[in-house]
Design a protein around this motif. Structure first.
Motif, PDB file in Angstrom:
ATOM      1  N   THR A 272      35.289  56.225  43.164  1.00  0.00           N
ATOM      2  CA  THR A 272      35.541  57.637  43.169  1.00  0.00           C
ATOM      3  C   THR A 272      36.847  57.899  43.956  1.00  0.00           C
ATOM      4  OG1 THR A 272      34.394  58.133  45.013  1.00  0.00           O
ATOM      5  CG2 THR A 272      33.034  58.235  43.014  1.00  0.00           C
ATOM      6  N   PRO A 273      37.519  58.906  44.012  1.00  0.00           N
ATOM      7  CA  PRO A 273      38.604  59.237  44.893  1.00  0.00           C
ATOM      8  C   PRO A 273      38.541  59.118  46.268  1.00  0.00           C
ATOM      9  CG  PRO A 273      38.847  60.838  43.057  1.00  0.00           C
ATOM     10  CD  PRO A 273      37.448  60.019  43.218  1.00  0.00           C
ATOM     11  N   GLN A 274      36.912  59.365  46.727  1.00  0.00           N
ATOM     12  CA  GLN A 274      36.760  59.320  47.869  1.00  0.00           C
ATOM     13  C   GLN A 274      36.323  57.516  48.711  1.00  0.00           C
ATOM     14  OE1 GLN A 274      34.948  61.348  45.896  1.00  0.00           O
ATOM     15  NE2 GLN A 274      36.549  63.009  46.384  1.00  0.00           N
ATOM     16  N   ASN A 275      36.573  56.987  47.597  1.00  0.00           N
ATOM     17  CA  ASN A 275      36.711  55.427  47.706  1.00  0.00           C
ATOM     18  C   ASN A 275      34.963  54.909  47.909  1.00  0.00           C
ATOM     19  OD1 ASN A 275      37.567  52.779  47.926  1.00  0.00           O
ATOM     20  ND2 ASN A 275      37.260  52.573  50.021  1.00  0.00           N
ATOM     21  N   ARG A 276      34.243  55.742  47.190  1.00  0.00           N
ATOM     22  CA  ARG A 276      32.655  55.311  46.907  1.00  0.00           C
ATOM     23  C   ARG A 276      32.619  54.827  45.372  1.00  0.00           C
ATOM     24  NH1 ARG A 276      31.741  60.865  49.366  1.00  0.00           N
ATOM     25  NH2 ARG A 276      31.569  60.421  51.537  1.00  0.00           N
ATOM     26  N   TRP A 277      31.349  54.098  45.062  1.00  0.00           N
ATOM     27  CA  TRP A 277      31.090  53.701  43.855  1.00  0.00           C
ATOM     28  C   TRP A 277      30.012  54.299  43.227  1.00  0.00           C
ATOM     29  CZ3 TRP A 277      34.165  50.117  41.474  1.00  0.00           C
ATOM     30  CH2 TRP A 277      35.092  49.616  42.398  1.00  0.00           C
TER      31      TRP A 277
ATOM     32  N   THR B 201      41.467  46.619  46.246  1.00  0.00           N
ATOM     33  CA  THR B 201      42.027  47.749  46.620  1.00  0.00           C
ATOM     34  C   THR B 201      42.448  48.405  45.127  1.00  0.00           C
ATOM     35  OG1 THR B 201      44.118  47.210  47.221  1.00  0.00           O
ATOM     36  CG2 THR B 201      42.459  47.752  48.937  1.00  0.00           C
ATOM     37  N   SER B 202      42.548  47.272  44.233  1.00  0.00           N
ATOM     38  CA  SER B 202      43.241  47.921  42.733  1.00  0.00           C
ATOM     39  C   SER B 202      42.090  48.057  42.038  1.00  0.00           C
ATOM     40  CB  SER B 202      43.997  46.720  42.246  1.00  0.00           C
ATOM     41  OG  SER B 202      43.065  45.320  42.265  1.00  0.00           O
ATOM     42  N   LEU B 203      40.966  47.433  42.186  1.00  0.00           N
ATOM     43  CA  LEU B 203      39.639  47.480  41.401  1.00  0.00           C
ATOM     44  C   LEU B 203      39.309  49.133  41.142  1.00  0.00           C
ATOM     45  CD1 LEU B 203      37.825  45.897  39.473  1.00  0.00           C
ATOM     46  CD2 LEU B 203      36.321  45.527  41.499  1.00  0.00           C
TER      47      LEU B 203
END
Length: 191
Positions: free
Chosen positions: A151-156, A130-132
């Protein structure tokens, strides 16, 4: 009919105990151990250039870079990897002697034998951290740096930097440098 060979599983505790004094490094993935291969001249040169560039940039920030002899723990002992370079800003990580658990940035320098795994299975494990914030893949055979940014939406999202004149950005540590700086002294003619 001959019996099928049985894969031997090792516990994370046994792996960690053996790894401290092991003459060679091995990575651990869900009970199995994989020996680390040697690196090419380009690989080693790129890694040396990166640590030389990033270390002074981080001075006084509370963040520390670690090179290829530091393990990263994934999940609850699911995997232990030796990235080529990682940066952690977590004070708890700075107190851990052999393992880091909260890297902000991980950089892997590709080789033809590891590229598919670095882009696929290994990245899948790293995404559990989660830190990455950024996962960087650098090809030492050509001017190419792929930065996967959370991204802020937890996408890469992929940011691709190519060509000798490109400027590369690692946003997680507010760092920019030229492609020439990363590849200084790399001889693309070596095989």
């Amino acid at each position: 009919m001959p019996a099928l060979a049985e894969k031997l599983k090792i516990t994370p505790e046994d792996y960690l105990a053996a790894e401290i004094d092991a003459p060679t490094r091995s990575e651990y993935v869900q009970g199995e151990i994989y020996a680390m291969a040697g690196a090419s001249d380009g690989h080693v040169t790129v890694n040396a250039n990166l640590i030389t560039l990033i270390k002074p940039h981080l001075r006084g920030s509370g963040c520390k870079p670690y090179i290829n002899d530091m393990k990263v723990r994934i999940g609850t002992d699911d995997a232990y990897y030796y990235p080529d370079l990682l940066v952690s800003c977590d004070p708890a990580d700075h107190k851990r002697n052999y393992i880091k658990q909260s890297p902000l940035l991980i950089i892997e320098i590709l080789s033809s034998s590891t590229e598919a795994y670095d882009r696929g299975g290994k990245f899948a494990f790293y995404r559990q951290l989660t830190s990455l914030q950024e996962y960087v893949l650098i090809d030492p055979r050509t001017y190419r740096v792929d930065v996967f940014r959370r991204t802020p939406q937890n996408r890469w999202e992929l940011f691709n930097f190519e060509g000798a004149d490109a400027e590369v950005e690692f946003a997680s540590i507010n760092f920019r440098c030229s492609m020439q700086d990363i590849y200084e002294d790399v001889d693309f003619e070596l095989v």
